[in-house]
Design an enzyme around this catalytic site. Structure first.
Site, PDB file in Angstrom:
ATOM      1  N   CYS A  68       0.833  -1.206   0.000  1.00 56.61           N
ATOM      2  CA  CYS A  68       0.000   0.000   0.000  1.00 56.61           C
ATOM      3  C   CYS A  68       0.872   1.262   0.000  1.00 56.61           C
ATOM      4  O   CYS A  68       2.013   1.252   0.464  1.00 56.61           O
ATOM      5  CB  CYS A  68      -0.887   0.038   1.238  1.00 56.61           C
ATOM      6  SG  CYS A  68      -2.023  -1.342   1.397  1.00 56.61           S
ATOM      7  N   GLU A  70       0.632   3.876   1.864  1.00 62.21           N
ATOM      8  CA  GLU A  70       0.994   4.329   3.205  1.00 62.21           C
ATOM      9  C   GLU A  70       2.259   3.640   3.684  1.00 62.21           C
ATOM     10  O   GLU A  70       3.157   4.254   4.248  1.00 62.21           O
ATOM     11  CB  GLU A  70      -0.135   4.035   4.210  1.00 62.21           C
ATOM     12  CG  GLU A  70      -1.444   4.711   3.883  1.00 62.21           C
ATOM     13  CD  GLU A  70      -2.383   3.811   3.086  1.00 62.21           C
ATOM     14  OE1 GLU A  70      -1.946   3.239   2.052  1.00 62.21           O
ATOM     15  OE2 GLU A  70      -3.550   3.696   3.494  1.00 62.21           O
ATOM     16  N   CYS A 102      -5.794   0.625   5.355  1.00 57.84           N
ATOM     17  CA  CYS A 102      -6.257  -0.740   5.621  1.00 57.84           C
ATOM     18  C   CYS A 102      -5.717  -1.199   6.976  1.00 57.84           C
ATOM     19  O   CYS A 102      -4.875  -0.538   7.595  1.00 57.84           O
ATOM     20  CB  CYS A 102      -5.803  -1.681   4.504  1.00 57.84           C
ATOM     21  SG  CYS A 102      -4.049  -2.107   4.558  1.00 57.84           S
ATOM     22  N   CYS A 105      -1.874  -1.557   7.221  1.00 60.18           N
ATOM     23  CA  CYS A 105      -1.201  -0.269   7.331  1.00 60.18           C
ATOM     24  C   CYS A 105      -1.403   0.351   8.707  1.00 60.18           C
ATOM     25  O   CYS A 105      -0.499   0.985   9.243  1.00 60.18           O
ATOM     26  CB  CYS A 105      -1.695   0.687   6.244  1.00 60.18           C
ATOM     27  SG  CYS A 105      -1.042   0.283   4.608  1.00 60.18           S
TER      28      CYS A 105
END
Ligand SMILES: [Zn+2]
Length: 142
Positions: A68, A70, A102, A105
């Site tokens: 991801c 992040e 998510c 993360c």
């Protein structure tokens, strides 16, 4: 704290800083490699000294290898010697509404200071700013 006006309170990042973080997250989103989900995501991490590290989502045909935006941004910052001095993170996507990090993360974010501000911004100008500790109140720890 949706669209709360900037009152200068220490409860959130100054508006100019927030806008810059969002802008850099949007720039990072443009570099997204997301042929499978078609969801481009960008993130930007801010340190106390003003350094900013951005990241985008990087997908893989082996879905579990996907990372991801992040986490890309956070890992870039940590690999450059930052962690305790991270003060904020912005995340954006192509969606109109703000998109939250998510669960994976959030667990990564939980290793940062508890009062890190997480800004989730949508394309419609709406944003949510929340302390990390509120996004994952029961983190996994050893
Ligand atoms: Zn994630």
């Amino acid at each position: 704290m949706k669209n709360k006006p900037d009152t200068g309170e220490a409860d959130h990042l100054p508006q100019a800083v927030r806008n810059e973080l969002i802008s850099l997250a949007i720039s990072a989103k443009e570099k997204s490699y997301s042929p499978y989900s078609k969801l481009r995501v960008g993130a930007a991490v801010l340190t106390a000294s003003g350094k900013i590290y951005s990241g985008t989502n990087i997908e893989n045909a082996s879905y579990g290898a996907t990372v991801c935006a992040e986490r890309v941004a956070i890992f870039k910052a940590i690999s450059e010697g930052h962690r305790e001095d991270i003060v904020g993170l912005a995340v954006v996507s192509d969606q109109a509404q703000p998109i939250p990090p998510c669960g994976m993360c959030r667990q990564v974010l939980s290793e940062l200071p508890e009062d890190v501000r997480v800004i989730m911004a949508g394309n419609n100008g709406e944003f949510i700013e929340e302390r990390m500790s509120k996004l994952l109140p029961y983190k996994f720890y050893l």
